[in-house]
Design an enzyme around this catalytic site. Structure first.
Site, PDB file in Angstrom:
ATOM      1  CB  CYS A  81       6.594  -6.582   9.791  1.00 14.82           C
ATOM      2  SG  CYS A  81       8.205  -7.424   9.898  1.00 14.82           S
ATOM      3  CG  HIS A 192       8.288  -3.605   6.488  1.00 16.00           C
ATOM      4  ND1 HIS A 192       7.852  -3.086   7.688  1.00 16.00           N
ATOM      5  CD2 HIS A 192       9.200  -4.553   6.795  1.00 16.00           C
ATOM      6  CE1 HIS A 192       8.484  -3.687   8.682  1.00 16.00           C
ATOM      7  NE2 HIS A 192       9.304  -4.582   8.170  1.00 16.00           N
ATOM      8  CD  GLU A 194       6.175  -0.084   6.525  1.00 17.91           C
ATOM      9  OE1 GLU A 194       6.945  -0.487   7.407  1.00 17.91           O
ATOM     10  OE2 GLU A 194       5.238  -0.779   6.067  1.00 17.91           O
TER      11      GLU A 194
END
Length: 211
Positions: A81, A192, A194
């Site tokens: 990001c 992202h 994650e």
């Protein structure tokens, strides 16, 4: 088990990145310690918020020099990001022009889209020889951003050189922007991983396999 440091410089989804990397088999430490960041098999640079503020906080822990030292030795780094955005030369937000790490030429600027921020799931267009996105054709990833890199010029002139040109992955929201870059030891994603479910986990697994 690969040792990965998530760089703690006061910005980013540190714990969610830690959990996601742990889940795919990494031995993860969240720290601002420069020596630990230099010694790890892989370094992850997260980032959330404004470009200029992230750069200020990154400099406070000697982050740009740590990233540069790792890359000089061919040691893998993954930006996520705003952690990807700060790898470029500069960022322009709300009329404020801030200097980045300068690992890649280019400017982070406002996306040209009818709705901002770009928030939610989106597909990406990865090059055929991608390693980071291997096995992830047609998958969707989770984005949250209003700024991005809309032109990537490094290695795009077609002239042969001693180094392979970067592999650039694109996405579209209004117009197109850089969603990922693979450039030797330096990789990055605008989205992202994650927060991107199984697709994000596979991408992190692919990155770990390069360490």
């Amino acid at each position: 088990m690969k040792k990965v440091v998530v760089l703690d410089y006061g910005s980013g989804n540190l714990r969610s990145a830690e959990r996601a990397l742990t889940r795919v088999g990494a031995d993860v430490t969240v720290t601002a310690d420069r020596q630990a960041a230099l010694d790890a098999d892989g370094l992850v640079v997260p980032g959330v918020g404004a470009f200029a503020h992230c750069m200020q906080e990154l400099r406070a822990v000697d982050g740009p020099r740590t990233i540069g030292r790792r890359l000089a030795g061919g040691r893998p780094v993954l930006g996520i990001c705003v952690g990807m955005q700060v790898l470029f030369e500069r960022g322009v937000e709300h009329g404020h022009d801030a200097e980045g790490c300068g690992e890649w030429p280019g400017t982070v600027e406002a996306l040209k889209a009818p709705v901002l921020p770009h928030m939610g799931w989106n597909t990406v267009h990865a090059p055929q020889d991608t390693v980071l996105f291997y096995g992830l054709a047609d998958e969707r990833f989770y984005f949250v951003h209003s700024y991005g890199v809309r032109e990537f010029t490094l290695g795009q002139d077609g002239r042969p050189g001693p180094l392979a040109p970067p592999k650039v992955t694109w996405a579209e929201h209004g117009d197109r922007f850089v969603a990922g870059v693979e450039n030797g030891a330096l990789s990055a994603t605008q989205f992202h991983p994650e927060k991107s479910g199984d697709a994000g986990a596979q991408l992190l697994t692919n990155w770990l396999a390069t360490l």
